[in-house]
Structures are given as C-alpha cells and as structure tokens.
Design a protein around this motif. Structure first.
Motif, PDB file in Angstrom:
ATOM      1  N   LYS A  90       0.872  -1.185   0.000  1.00 45.85           N
ATOM      2  CA  LYS A  90       0.000   0.000   0.000  1.00 45.85           C
ATOM      3  C   LYS A  90       0.902   1.225   0.000  1.00 45.85           C
ATOM      4  O   LYS A  90       1.759   1.362   0.884  1.00 45.85           O
ATOM      5  N   VAL A  91       0.715   2.098  -0.969  1.00 47.94           N
ATOM      6  CA  VAL A  91       1.583   3.283  -1.072  1.00 47.94           C
ATOM      7  C   VAL A  91       0.730   4.548  -1.020  1.00 47.94           C
ATOM      8  O   VAL A  91      -0.175   4.732  -1.844  1.00 47.94           O
ATOM      9  N   ALA A  92       1.051   5.433  -0.048  1.00 49.26           N
ATOM     10  CA  ALA A  92       0.362   6.729   0.041  1.00 49.26           C
ATOM     11  C   ALA A  92       1.371   7.846  -0.165  1.00 49.26           C
ATOM     12  O   ALA A  92       2.529   7.743   0.249  1.00 49.26           O
ATOM     13  N   ARG A  93       0.914   8.914  -0.819  1.00 51.72           N
ATOM     14  CA  ARG A  93       1.738  10.120  -0.972  1.00 51.72           C
ATOM     15  C   ARG A  93       1.200  11.180  -0.026  1.00 51.72           C
ATOM     16  O   ARG A  93       0.160  11.792  -0.301  1.00 51.72           O
ATOM     17  N   PHE A  94       1.901  11.377   1.104  1.00 50.27           N
ATOM     18  CA  PHE A  94       1.446  12.355   2.095  1.00 50.27           C
ATOM     19  C   PHE A  94       1.743  13.773   1.618  1.00 50.27           C
ATOM     20  O   PHE A  94       2.820  14.050   1.074  1.00 50.27           O
ATOM     21  N   HIS A  95       0.790  14.677   1.897  1.00 46.26           N
ATOM     22  CA  HIS A  95       0.981  16.111   1.603  1.00 46.26           C
ATOM     23  C   HIS A  95       1.069  16.884   2.919  1.00 46.26           C
ATOM     24  O   HIS A  95       0.079  17.053   3.601  1.00 46.26           O
ATOM     25  N   ASN A  96       2.220  17.336   3.246  1.00 48.43           N
ATOM     26  CA  ASN A  96       2.518  18.185   4.424  1.00 48.43           C
ATOM     27  C   ASN A  96       1.568  17.952   5.612  1.00 48.43           C
ATOM     28  O   ASN A  96       0.556  18.624   5.779  1.00 48.43           O
ATOM     29  N   ILE A  97       1.964  17.010   6.452  1.00 45.19           N
ATOM     30  CA  ILE A  97       1.152  16.590   7.613  1.00 45.19           C
ATOM     31  C   ILE A  97       1.602  17.393   8.840  1.00 45.19           C
ATOM     32  O   ILE A  97       2.802  17.564   9.063  1.00 45.19           O
ATOM     33  N   PHE A  98       0.648  17.864   9.628  1.00 47.44           N
ATOM     34  CA  PHE A  98       0.994  18.664  10.809  1.00 47.44           C
ATOM     35  C   PHE A  98       0.089  18.274  11.973  1.00 47.44           C
ATOM     36  O   PHE A  98      -0.934  17.606  11.789  1.00 47.44           O
ATOM     37  N   GLY A  99       0.480  18.742  13.179  1.00 48.07           N
ATOM     38  CA  GLY A  99      -0.352  18.495  14.347  1.00 48.07           C
ATOM     39  C   GLY A  99       0.493  18.434  15.607  1.00 48.07           C
ATOM     40  O   GLY A  99       1.720  18.565  15.551  1.00 48.07           O
ATOM     41  N   PRO A 100      -0.145  18.221  16.756  1.00 46.89           N
ATOM     42  CA  PRO A 100       0.572  18.080  18.015  1.00 46.89           C
ATOM     43  C   PRO A 100       1.567  16.917  17.963  1.00 46.89           C
ATOM     44  O   PRO A 100       1.348  15.939  17.243  1.00 46.89           O
ATOM     45  N   GLN A 101       2.628  17.039  18.739  1.00 43.38           N
ATOM     46  CA  GLN A 101       3.716  16.035  18.818  1.00 43.38           C
ATOM     47  C   GLN A 101       4.568  16.000  17.552  1.00 43.38           C
ATOM     48  O   GLN A 101       5.339  15.062  17.353  1.00 43.38           O
ATOM     49  N   GLY A 102       4.438  17.024  16.703  1.00 45.73           N
ATOM     50  CA  GLY A 102       5.308  17.129  15.531  1.00 45.73           C
ATOM     51  C   GLY A 102       6.536  17.961  15.873  1.00 45.73           C
ATOM     52  O   GLY A 102       6.535  18.727  16.839  1.00 45.73           O
ATOM     53  N   THR A 103       7.585  17.826  15.048  1.00 47.93           N
ATOM     54  CA  THR A 103       8.802  18.616  15.265  1.00 47.93           C
ATOM     55  C   THR A 103       8.475  20.107  15.130  1.00 47.93           C
ATOM     56  O   THR A 103       7.886  20.515  14.120  1.00 47.93           O
ATOM     57  N   TRP A 104       8.845  20.904  16.139  1.00 54.47           N
ATOM     58  CA  TRP A 104       8.477  22.327  16.092  1.00 54.47           C
ATOM     59  C   TRP A 104       9.688  23.258  16.212  1.00 54.47           C
ATOM     60  O   TRP A 104       9.557  24.469  16.163  1.00 54.47           O
ATOM     61  N   LYS A 105      10.876  22.677  16.335  1.00 54.03           N
ATOM     62  CA  LYS A 105      12.100  23.488  16.431  1.00 54.03           C
ATOM     63  C   LYS A 105      13.281  22.611  16.028  1.00 54.03           C
ATOM     64  O   LYS A 105      13.122  21.396  15.882  1.00 54.03           O
ATOM     65  N   GLY A 106      14.438  23.227  15.825  1.00 53.53           N
ATOM     66  CA  GLY A 106      15.659  22.450  15.619  1.00 53.53           C
ATOM     67  C   GLY A 106      16.124  22.348  14.177  1.00 53.53           C
ATOM     68  O   GLY A 106      17.201  21.845  13.923  1.00 53.53           O
ATOM     69  N   GLY A 107      15.289  22.796  13.206  1.00 47.52           N
ATOM     70  CA  GLY A 107      15.737  22.807  11.807  1.00 47.52           C
ATOM     71  C   GLY A 107      14.982  21.863  10.889  1.00 47.52           C
ATOM     72  O   GLY A 107      15.008  22.020   9.677  1.00 47.52           O
ATOM     73  N   LYS A 108      14.301  20.835  11.466  1.00 47.38           N
ATOM     74  CA  LYS A 108      13.551  19.903  10.613  1.00 47.38           C
ATOM     75  C   LYS A 108      12.064  20.255  10.552  1.00 47.38           C
ATOM     76  O   LYS A 108      11.301  19.597   9.847  1.00 47.38           O
ATOM     77  N   GLU A 109      11.651  21.279  11.313  1.00 45.21           N
ATOM     78  CA  GLU A 109      10.221  21.591  11.381  1.00 45.21           C
ATOM     79  C   GLU A 109       9.699  22.128  10.049  1.00 45.21           C
ATOM     80  O   GLU A 109      10.391  22.810   9.326  1.00 45.21           O
ATOM     81  N   LYS A 110       8.434  21.802   9.763  1.00 44.12           N
ATOM     82  CA  LYS A 110       7.787  22.278   8.543  1.00 44.12           C
ATOM     83  C   LYS A 110       7.057  23.589   8.835  1.00 44.12           C
ATOM     84  O   LYS A 110       6.954  24.021   9.980  1.00 44.12           O
ATOM     85  N   ALA A 111       6.524  24.198   7.770  1.00 44.26           N
ATOM     86  CA  ALA A 111       5.953  25.545   7.895  1.00 44.26           C
ATOM     87  C   ALA A 111       4.886  25.670   9.000  1.00 44.26           C
ATOM     88  O   ALA A 111       4.927  26.645   9.761  1.00 44.26           O
ATOM     89  N   PRO A 112       3.930  24.735   9.141  1.00 46.17           N
ATOM     90  CA  PRO A 112       2.905  24.957  10.172  1.00 46.17           C
ATOM     91  C   PRO A 112       3.503  25.143  11.570  1.00 46.17           C
ATOM     92  O   PRO A 112       3.158  26.104  12.274  1.00 46.17           O
TER      93      PRO A 112
END
Ligand code: NAD
Ligand code: GDD
Length: 325
Positions: free
Chosen positions: A172-194
């Motif tokens: 099963k193959v899914a193509r994720f489009h920019n996933i965000f939410g609590p417990q996501g990376t929020w600092k340090g250089g790997k964080e995404k725009a949200p």
C-alpha cells in the motif's frame, strides 16, 4: 489479536499511528533510532534499532506480523530537504531502510506492508504556478521531482510495487501532503511551515514581526495528522494499492497561512518576507482518486487543525521557559 510493526514509531506520524492501532486492539511493536520525545506512541514493545541494518530489520520481525507500516525516513521541512546539504544522508538512510525492511518483511511472510511516500515526488514542472498546481496521481511521469528526497520517494514507491508484482506481498503506497499536528517537530531545523510559523508567532511580541521564507505567495495544503492516520488505515483495509494522495485540498499561500496563525494567537503581527529555502511554487492535494477508491477524503478545516497545533506548541514553549527559570 492482529500484530503490527510500526517502523519510525519514535517519529511524529508513527507515534500517532501506534496510538490508533492500539485503540483498534492491535498488538504493536515500534522500532526507531529513538524514543518519541513527547512520549507519544505507547507500543506494546519498542525496539531501538537502525533499519539501515538488514540484521535489525530481520530481528524486529521476530514473532511474526500481520502488517508492517514503514514510515522510517530521514526527513524534514524546507529548511532540511531543500538546502542540498543533507541530500546524501537522505538518500542513503531512507533508501536502505526501504530496501532492507521490505525485503525482510517479504522473507518473513508478512502479508501486507504500508509505505509512506510524499507529494515531493511530483514533477516540479506541474508546480510552477502557485494558483494552479497539478498533483493528480497519474501526473507523476515524466518524473522531475525538485529534491533528492522526492527522487528517493519515487524510487522506493517503485521498489515496493515490484515486490507486489514479483513476490506476492501486498503493498500500500500513500503520498502524504505536508502533515501537521501536536507532537510534531516544532524546532531544531527539521520543522515544517505549520510548526515553524506557530513557533515564530508564539515567540513574537504583540505588535512584533515574524520572518517568512520567500515572497509568501507560494502555496501549500496541510493535513491534520489524525486525518492522515485515518487515510492510512482506510487504505490498509481496502483492496487498492495506490499510490494515492493523502492530503488536504484546502490550498493557501504561506503569507495567508501566517496571517491565519497570527489571528489565532490574538496578536498583531507584521510579516517580513526574507530569502530562504522554498521548494516548489505551488502544491495542493488532488483527492479525486482517494474519493473514488476509498469512498472517503479528508475534510477537516485547516483552521481547526492549526488551532489545536498552535495550542500544543504554546504549551511546549511555555514548558521550556519554565525549565529555564
Ligand atoms: P519523523 O521524522 O517524525 O519520523 C521518521 C522517523 O524515522 C524518525 O523518528 C526517525 O528517527 C526514524 N528513522 C530515520 N532513520 C531511521 C533508521 N535508519 N532506523 C530507524 N528509524 C529511523 O517524520 P514524520 O513526519 O513522522 O514522517 C513519517 C513518514 O512520512 C516519513 O517516511 C516521511 O518521509 C513521510 N512523509 C511525511 C510528511 C509530513 O509532512 N510529515 C509528508 C510526506 C511524507
Ligand atoms: N519550514 C519552514 N519554516 N518553511 C517556511 C518558513 C519557515 O520558517 N517560512 C516560510 N516557509 C515556506 C517554505 O519556504 C516553503 O515554501 C513552504 O513554507 C512550506 O515549507 P515546509 O512546510 O517546510 O515544506 P514543503 O511543503 O515544501 O515540503 C514538506 O511537505 C512534503 C509533502 O508535501 C516537507 O515536509 C517534505 O518533507 C514533505 O514530503
């Protein structure tokens, strides 16, 4: 009781997926280089291991599994994957995890394996107009991703599909489009725009200024993590292999997104657009295929998800300040 192995369980989506599988009654083993830093994803068993090592891949499958979810990857937001500095690490680490984990799962007789690809595999030439990007599944070829991260995802999609065609394991193959939410990376250089924009707004004074990379007219869509996990589970239970988009169709410019987050904060914020890594000019999920094949598509509004995420990042930032005092 069904048994699932979640690779990348110490990460953002993997942690949420462990919770979901547990709530459905699965026995779950997680594997990752690290534990989840926010305590998310309480698997029945958790192995610290490097999935670039074929012996680790073989060993974590001991006991037998009905399903494997392969989310382990070297990944990050624009500040990590579009600078060019991490290209060798991304391709080497992620490709090896996929090559060895898929092979080990097939050899161990696993019936079904999920692979998390990315919208970053779509060709750059269809994402030049920020108002009208094209990301329907069949538009993937001729291939021309704008990052090595996207090329690795495309290679691995094809790898999984060869194992299904030649060796009989269901993929099963899914193509994720920019996933965000609590417990996501929020600092340090790997964080995404949200998360990055939430953090910048939280750190700014009322009446202050935040920096946004690019002219802010570039567009994206963002999907709340619970809906991502819902899509993964529905795809796993369906008779469709994909590749299929799991993303939101609510496209927004980055400056308008920053204004939305400022509004949620209640602060008056000025946006200053500065040079920075940007990726494609426009991107939006196309949900026609997921709707057709699964009879479902994500529907939660961006504002609803980003309000919960802003709240969670505020709490993390406050905790950090309290620890410093
Ligand atoms: P994440 O970085 O939070 O999680 C990935 C996890 O993989 C990390 O915990 C990391 O330690 C682990 N990992 C990396 N190399 C490993 C190795 N050699 N052995 C064992 N574990 C290893 O990222 P995420 O946002 O949870 O993404 C999960 C998957 O979804 C990834 O494959 C990613 O490429 C894909 N994806 C995510 C997004 C998104 O917006 N979050 C978008 C498209 C695709
Ligand atoms: N990260 C980040 N931080 N991005 C910013 C910032 C900032 O402070 N300011 C503006 N941006 C802009 C980036 O320049 C980019 O144009 C846009 O916001 C979106 O950036 P990201 O969220 O970091 O990444 P992306 O959407 O280009 O790619 C992400 O999504 C893919 C799937 O759709 C990445 O996470 C990929 O790894 C993922 O596969």
């Amino acid at each position: 009781m069904k048994r699932a192995l979640v690779c990348g369980a110490g990460g953002f989506i993997g942690g949420h997926l462990v919770n979901r599988l547990k709530s459905e009654g699965y026995w779950v083993r997680g594997v990752d280089l690290k534990y989840n830093e926010y305590g998310n994803g309480n698997a029945d068993d958790f192995v610290i291991g490097d999935l670039t090592d074929p012996v680790v891949c073989k060993n974590v499958l001991e006991g037998g599994f009905d399903e494997v979810y392969q989310l382990a990857a070297d990944m990050g937001g624009a500040g990590y994957i579009f600078t060019g500095e991490n290209d060798a690490a991304v391709m080497h680490n992620s490709a090896l995890c996929n090559l060895h984990m898929l092979h080990a799962a097939q050899q161990a007789g696993v019936k079904k394996i999920f692979y998390s690809s990315s919208a970053c595999m779509y060709p750059e030439y269809n994402q030049l107009d920020p108002e009208n990007p094209k990301c329907s599944e069949e538009s993937a070829y001729p291939a021309a991703p704008d990052s090595e991260y996207g090329w690795e995802k495309l290679f691995s999609e094809r790898l999984y599909l060869t194992y299904q065609r030649n060796l009989g394991i269901t993929v099963k193959v899914a193509r994720f489009h920019n996933i965000f939410g609590p417990q996501g990376t929020w600092k340090g250089g790997k964080e995404k725009a949200p998360a990055a924009i939430c953090r910048k707004v939280i750190e700014a004074e009322d009446g202050g200024t935040i920096e946004i990379w690019g002219d802010g007219k570039q567009t994206r869509s963002f999907l709340y993590v619970d809906e991502c996990v819902e899509g993964v589970r529905r795809l796993m239970e369906s008779d469709f292999s994909g590749p299929v988009n799991i993303g939101s169709e609510e496209m927004i410019s980055i400056n308008d997104f920053a204004k939305m987050i400022a509004e949620i904060s209640g602060k008056k914020i000025t946006i200053k657009n500065i040079p920075g890594p940007q990726g494609v000019r426009g991107r939006n999920s196309d949900n026609a295929l997921i709707q057709e094949k699964l009879g479902w598509a994500p529907s939660q509004s961006l504002r609803e998800g980003i309000t919960k995420t802003y709240q969670w990042i505020s709490e993390q930032a406050n905790k950090e300040v309290a620890e410093l005092v």
